[in-house]
Write a protein that holds these residues in place. Structure first.
Motif, mmCIF file in Angstrom:
data_model
loop_
_atom_site.group_PDB
_atom_site.id
_atom_site.type_symbol
_atom_site.label_atom_id
_atom_site.label_comp_id
_atom_site.label_asym_id
_atom_site.label_seq_id
_atom_site.Cartn_x
_atom_site.Cartn_y
_atom_site.Cartn_z
ATOM 1 N N ASN A 443 0.872 -1.047 0.226
ATOM 2 C CA ASN A 443 -0.216 -0.172 0.407
ATOM 3 C C ASN A 443 1.521 1.042 0.125
ATOM 4 O O ASN A 443 1.681 1.501 1.233
ATOM 5 C CB ASN A 443 -1.040 0.267 1.295
ATOM 6 N N VAL A 444 0.961 2.251 -1.562
ATOM 7 C CA VAL A 444 1.852 3.218 -1.004
ATOM 8 C C VAL A 444 1.402 4.623 -1.565
ATOM 9 O O VAL A 444 0.385 4.727 -2.240
ATOM 10 C CB VAL A 444 2.286 2.701 -2.680
ATOM 11 N N ALA A 445 1.382 5.011 -0.744
ATOM 12 C CA ALA A 445 0.918 6.339 -0.119
ATOM 13 C C ALA A 445 1.639 7.723 -1.403
ATOM 14 O O ALA A 445 3.370 7.698 -1.053
ATOM 15 C CB ALA A 445 1.079 6.934 0.773
ATOM 16 N N VAL A 446 1.405 8.618 -1.934
ATOM 17 C CA VAL A 446 2.363 9.139 -2.825
ATOM 18 C C VAL A 446 1.751 11.049 -2.481
ATOM 19 O O VAL A 446 0.157 10.740 -1.888
ATOM 20 C CB VAL A 446 1.581 9.184 -4.397
ATOM 21 N N ALA A 447 2.803 12.245 -2.088
ATOM 22 C CA ALA A 447 2.446 12.836 -1.855
ATOM 23 C C ALA A 447 3.840 13.842 -1.860
ATOM 24 O O ALA A 447 4.844 13.655 -2.718
ATOM 25 C CB ALA A 447 2.558 12.674 -0.014
ATOM 26 N N CYS A 448 3.389 15.106 -2.108
ATOM 27 C CA CYS A 448 3.371 16.639 -2.063
ATOM 28 C C CYS A 448 3.684 17.448 -0.918
ATOM 29 O O CYS A 448 2.322 17.911 -1.016
ATOM 30 C CB CYS A 448 2.905 16.759 -3.391
ATOM 31 N N MET A 449 4.881 17.866 -0.957
ATOM 32 C CA MET A 449 4.682 18.970 0.718
ATOM 33 C C MET A 449 5.616 19.926 -0.158
ATOM 34 O O MET A 449 6.931 20.171 -0.787
ATOM 35 C CB MET A 449 5.655 17.984 1.409
ATOM 36 N N LYS A 450 5.319 21.278 1.011
ATOM 37 C CA LYS A 450 6.052 22.425 0.541
ATOM 38 C C LYS A 450 6.315 22.879 2.106
ATOM 39 O O LYS A 450 4.623 23.265 2.766
ATOM 40 C CB LYS A 450 6.140 23.307 -0.108
ATOM 41 N N ASN A 451 6.888 23.129 2.950
ATOM 42 C CA ASN A 451 7.157 23.627 4.280
ATOM 43 C C ASN A 451 6.292 23.057 5.409
ATOM 44 O O ASN A 451 5.678 23.908 6.006
ATOM 45 C CB ASN A 451 6.721 25.388 4.119
ATOM 46 N N GLU A 452 6.895 21.917 5.843
ATOM 47 C CA GLU A 452 5.739 20.847 6.156
ATOM 48 C C GLU A 452 6.324 20.249 7.438
ATOM 49 O O GLU A 452 5.610 19.063 8.238
ATOM 50 C CB GLU A 452 4.449 20.100 5.669
ATOM 51 N N ALA A 453 6.941 20.366 8.445
ATOM 52 C CA ALA A 453 7.999 20.172 8.794
ATOM 53 C C ALA A 453 7.421 19.871 10.021
ATOM 54 O O ALA A 453 7.596 18.903 10.677
ATOM 55 C CB ALA A 453 9.455 21.513 8.887
ATOM 56 N N PRO A 454 7.010 20.515 11.046
ATOM 57 C CA PRO A 454 6.418 20.163 12.203
ATOM 58 C C PRO A 454 5.524 18.888 12.063
ATOM 59 O O PRO A 454 5.409 18.468 12.923
ATOM 60 C CB PRO A 454 5.884 21.454 12.582
ATOM 61 N N TRP A 459 2.361 12.934 10.659
ATOM 62 C CA TRP A 459 2.184 12.062 9.467
ATOM 63 C C TRP A 459 2.072 10.479 8.696
ATOM 64 O O TRP A 459 1.475 9.876 8.498
ATOM 65 C CB TRP A 459 1.435 12.800 8.099
ATOM 66 N N ILE A 460 4.033 10.230 9.376
ATOM 67 C CA ILE A 460 4.221 9.099 8.627
ATOM 68 C C ILE A 460 4.031 7.685 9.489
ATOM 69 O O ILE A 460 3.754 6.712 9.327
ATOM 70 C CB ILE A 460 6.144 9.296 8.284
ATOM 71 N N GLY A 467 -1.615 0.320 7.811
ATOM 72 C CA GLY A 467 -1.008 -0.140 7.053
ATOM 73 C C GLY A 467 -0.621 0.198 5.739
ATOM 74 O O GLY A 467 -0.378 -0.727 4.582
ATOM 75 N N PHE A 468 0.015 1.439 6.144
ATOM 76 C CA PHE A 468 0.939 1.644 4.364
ATOM 77 C C PHE A 468 2.015 1.438 4.747
ATOM 78 O O PHE A 468 2.499 1.509 5.687
ATOM 79 C CB PHE A 468 0.332 3.658 4.064
ATOM 80 N N ASP A 469 2.396 0.738 3.820
ATOM 81 C CA ASP A 469 4.018 -0.426 3.498
ATOM 82 C C ASP A 469 5.244 0.998 2.750
ATOM 83 O O ASP A 469 6.265 0.571 3.317
ATOM 84 C CB ASP A 469 4.054 -1.068 2.838
ATOM 85 N N ASN A 470 4.260 1.695 2.212
ATOM 86 C CA ASN A 470 5.847 2.909 1.820
ATOM 87 C C ASN A 470 5.068 4.220 1.238
ATOM 88 O O ASN A 470 3.777 4.402 0.782
ATOM 89 C CB ASN A 470 5.789 2.089 0.520
ATOM 90 N N PHE A 471 6.354 5.045 1.266
ATOM 91 C CA PHE A 471 5.897 6.473 0.912
ATOM 92 C C PHE A 471 6.718 6.685 0.030
ATOM 93 O O PHE A 471 7.462 7.163 -0.143
ATOM 94 C CB PHE A 471 5.840 6.776 2.046
ATOM 95 N N LEU A 472 5.876 7.705 -1.130
ATOM 96 C CA LEU A 472 7.053 8.519 -1.638
ATOM 97 C C LEU A 472 6.193 10.254 -2.047
ATOM 98 O O LEU A 472 5.646 9.712 -2.686
ATOM 99 C CB LEU A 472 6.446 7.922 -2.793
ATOM 100 N N ILE A 528 -2.885 2.129 -4.406
ATOM 101 C CA ILE A 528 -2.074 2.949 -4.163
ATOM 102 C C ILE A 528 -2.701 4.561 -4.236
ATOM 103 O O ILE A 528 -4.091 4.476 -4.294
ATOM 104 C CB ILE A 528 -1.457 3.772 -5.628
ATOM 105 N N ALA A 529 -1.984 5.629 -3.075
ATOM 106 C CA ALA A 529 -3.916 6.204 -2.466
ATOM 107 C C ALA A 529 -2.993 8.095 -2.748
ATOM 108 O O ALA A 529 -1.328 7.989 -2.076
ATOM 109 C CB ALA A 529 -3.695 6.341 -0.788
ATOM 110 N N HIS A 530 -3.159 8.848 -3.617
ATOM 111 C CA HIS A 530 -2.596 10.098 -2.882
ATOM 112 C C HIS A 530 -3.470 11.299 -2.156
ATOM 113 O O HIS A 530 -4.178 11.264 -2.526
ATOM 114 C CB HIS A 530 -2.411 10.266 -4.339
#
Length: 779
Positions: A443-454, A459-460, A467-472, A528-530
């Protein structure tokens, strides 16, 4: 200031032009060109409704409640006031207004005079632009569109116009008397009068001045291609390039046999409604026509060429007066071989009465619902009183929307679903990491981030726990250490991080998603989930894991994870604490308006059914795999028909939260919102996030604590990640950056004013809906 007035007509790429203008709104504004929101977000239909003659009620005015002259006058004043406000705010050199109904809907000089009077306080320098096509092609498309909107009379009207008669006048002479309650509207039932391009120009020039009206050719390859912006520049005096646009296909035309079926059904429906005792809402009318669909070829324009030959003599004069039309065929050659129009055979022994009898119960139910809404039980109906906060904050249009909601089926409430949200429940038990089959990335989560450090580690950690196994994850232009945190997580084998600084196109997000499909971690995924870092997949069944949800929907290939919007919950300060624990106040579950509340993101099985990944869903369906696709909602109910090829939000028919929802923390704390406001957006990079965004997203009316059962296992996973000292330090540095940015923004008057306005705003759910609906029309 120069005003460009785009009058359509509908079937010459108007919707495409409007969509590009809306998408490029902020880029245009930077070049001194305003495409305003006050008359409507894209198609400026409010402008059209505001100036039509009071007695000329069309479907738009009827369905939106502007039937009486008094309500139409209020609308006209609102539109004018909104335009003045936007012009005063932005001081543009050019103003573009676009309403595709103007050419086909304003038949009287009095209507054009009313339009000119509305625009007079803005400027007297007005150009009128219409895109035109070969008349036979345009007649075929326009007639088909009229039928899909309710036209009951065939093309015999245009074919049998008296020879030698003026086309424009002869068509308008056949306009029936309007009867909105009985479903009869002149704009839909009148022959296509505006194919007389010379009269169209004279009609508009007669009010706006000689030479004010310009005709341009409808060239599908240009208007629907990526260089449509060049066409906009040429038409509307845009001073500089505004980039390319995503290409689109020209709208497909309905099959000729289906047009015949639909026209015959319209004729029967109009006769059925003629006694004015039944109500047929537009949405149901369209559904009844969809039920009689049959595939086949569309209307052949060549068969219509003899109808428009009488207009050919004006073509040379038109080309001389409108240079853009040089060498453009306005009238097709005369038909050869005796080819003339005859209505297509509806085939298969079609009888509309059979379909109508099968659907009378739906019409009767709609009639009962409409009657109940107009005659509410005053003993049980809630009072329509505004709260003190609403009295102070709501503008006039929002107040109007608020009162309309009180007896509307769109009024928000929380009485759907079967799962209690307020009751405490035991924590979910830890779930062991899955053992994946060889070659699978799970189960793969795809995400886009900008200035989300805290917020990254929570989230991970949370999504690993459920149950998400991988993150792109893609990042671009970060300044708070987001990229460094993700680089460290990549080094630790927790995520796959990609730098997206060199993105191209309209948004960094779509650029990333296009590239994601080339990555092995996505290609080898099972699901796959974005979704974004402010969105949490809240599995509300079993032990709260994806496996528990999948067990309940064994045949599903696509899951519409509908948002539940969570507000700031009275938390003003940035805190280094769990988002899912700090914020538990949210929107009501039943909240079909505004459209953003029920947006969804999609989790889909990787079976190759779709070729493109977009923000909310996969797109470009492989037609050969249609039978393999099963969409379900968050309650596990099928919804394939509604969203198979398009759609990004749930409806009253498809909403469901019982098994899964997507908790959307768009604001977090008030200070986090300030930082987000300063940063901008990942998808719509040219749009600002101001108070309007807060109004649409700060839902604090109901509590939903179901996700808090995940708090212990989320904290345990964060603790495991934070055992890496470099990662822990990067997290602390990122929070400190945001804390310092919040202090900086508090010291900036613009942002401090915004902050104070936001935390002072107190609205009920119905007031927030009403305000957001008003903003969709005005802001």
């Amino acid at each position: 200031m120069k005003i460009h007035l785009h009058i359509g007509p509908d079937q010459t790429g108007a919707l495409r032009l409007q969509r590009v203008l809306a998408d490029k709104r902020d880029q245009l504004l930077a070049r001194g060109v305003l495409f305003p929101r006050a008359p409507g977000p894209r198609n400026h239909t409010r402008l059209f409704m505001a100036v039509s003659d009071p007695q000329a009620v069309d479907p738009l005015r009827f369905n939106r409640g502007y039937v009486t002259a008094e309500k139409q006058q209020t609308l006209r004043e609102d539109v004018q006031r909104g335009l003045l406000r936007e012009v005063e705010t932005h001081r543009p050199d050019v103003l573009i207004l676009s309403a595709s109904q103007l050419a086909s809907g304003l038949t009287r000089p009095s209507e054009l005079e009313r339009l000119r009077a509305l625009l007079a306080p803005l400027s007297g320098d007005i150009s009128v632009t219409a895109w035109v096509d070969d008349r036979a092609r345009l007649l075929a498309r326009s007639y088909a569109q009229q039928v899909m909107e309710g036209r009951a009379r065939p093309l015999d009207l245009e074919r049998d116009l008296p020879q030698g008669a003026d086309w424009w006048d002869a068509c308008l002479a056949l306009a029936p008397e309007a009867d909105p309650v009985a479903g009869r509207f002149q704009r839909i039932q009148t022959p296509v009068f505006w194919l007389d391009y010379a009269r169209l120009v004279a009609h508009w020039d007669g009010i706006f001045g000689a030479g004010a009206t310009r005709l341009r050719p409808y060239l599908p390859d240009r208007l629907h291609g990526p260089k449509v912006t060049a066409e906009l520049r040429a038409a509307f005096d845009i001073p500089d390039q505004i980039g390319k646009a995503e290409p689109t296909a020209a709208p497909a035309q309905p099959p000729a046999a289906f047009v015949t079926r639909a026209r015959q059904m319209n004729d029967l429906l109009l006769r059925h409604l003629s006694d004015r005792t039944r109500v047929l809402p537009r949405k149901l009318w369209s559904a009844l026509l969809e039920d009689v669909f049959i595939p086949g070829p569309p209307l052949d324009p060549a068969a219509l060429s003899d109808m428009v030959q009488r207009l050919a003599p004006q073509d040379s004069t038109l080309r001389a007066a409108h240079p853009a039309l040089a060498d453009f065929p306005l009238t097709p050659p005369p038909p050869t071989g005796g080819q003339t129009w005859a209505e297509a055979d509806p085939t298969r022994g079609y009888r509309p009465s059979q379909y109508l009898l099968a659907n009378l119960w739906r019409i009767d139910r709609a009639t009962a619902e409409a009657t109940a809404e107009k005659r509410p039980d005053t003993a049980d109906a809630p009072t329509a009183a505004l709260s003190p906060g609403g009295q102070q904050a709501l503008p006039p249009l929002a107040v109007e929307k608020f009162h309309a909601l009180q007896t509307s089926s769109f009024k928000p409430h929380n009485d759907i679903g079967r799962l209690a949200e307020e009751a405490a429940a035991p924590a979910y038990t830890p779930a062991a990491p899955r053992t994946l089959p060889p070659g699978s990335t799970g189960n793969v989560a795809v995400a886009c981030m900008k200035n989300e450090a805290p917020y990254i580690l929570e989230w991970i950690a949370y999504h690993r726990a459920v149950g998400f196994d991988n993150f792109l994850i893609y990042t671009n232009d970060c300044s708070d250490g987001t990229d460094a945190i993700l680089d460290r997580l990549d080094h630790l084998g927790v995520v796959h991080h990609r730098n997206n600084n060199d993105w191209k196109g309209n948004s960094p997000q779509q650029w990333a998603l296009d590239n994601a499909l080339t990555e092995p971690v996505v290609q080898n995924a099972e699901w796959i989930a974005h979704f974004d870092v402010d969105e949490f997949v809240n599995v509300r069944c079993g032990n709260g894991t994806l496996a528990d949800f999948f067990d309940r929907v064994p045949g599903a290939t696509n899951v519409a994870m509908t948002w539940r919007l969570f507000g700031h919950n009275g938390v003003t300060d940035l805190r280094d604490d769990l988002v899912i624990d700090q914020f538990d106040s949210c929107a009501p579950k039943f909240c079909p308006k505004p459209h953003t509340v029920w947006g969804f993101k999609t989790m889909y099985r990787n079976i190759g059914a779709y070729a493109k990944l977009s923000c909310h869903r996969p797109n470009k369906l492989d037609e050969d795999r249609t039978d393999q696709v099963l969409w379900v909602n968050g309650s596990g109910a099928p919804m394939t028909r509604e969203v198979l090829k398009n759609g990004w939000r749930s409806s009253k028919k498809t909403i469901g939260y019982d098994l899964l929802q997507l908790n959307h923390y768009a604001l977090r704390s008030a200070e986090s919102y300030l930082v987000k406001r300063q940063r901008g957006r990942a998808l719509h990079v040219d749009r600002s996030i101001g108070l309007n965004y807060w109004i649409r997203m700060d839902w604090c009316d109901f509590r939903d604590i179901t996700i808090k059962r995940n708090v212990p296992r989320t904290r345990a996973e964060i603790d495991r990640l934070m055992q890496d000292a470099p990662l822990a330090q990067l997290h602390r540095d990122g929070f400190d950056w945001h804390r310092a940015k919040a202090v900086e923004l508090h010291a900036t008057p613009e942002f401090e004013d915004l902050y104070q306005q936001a935390i002072a705003l107190r609205l009920t759910a119905a007031e927030r809906v009403a305000y957001a609906l008003a903003l969709d029309l005005e802001s």
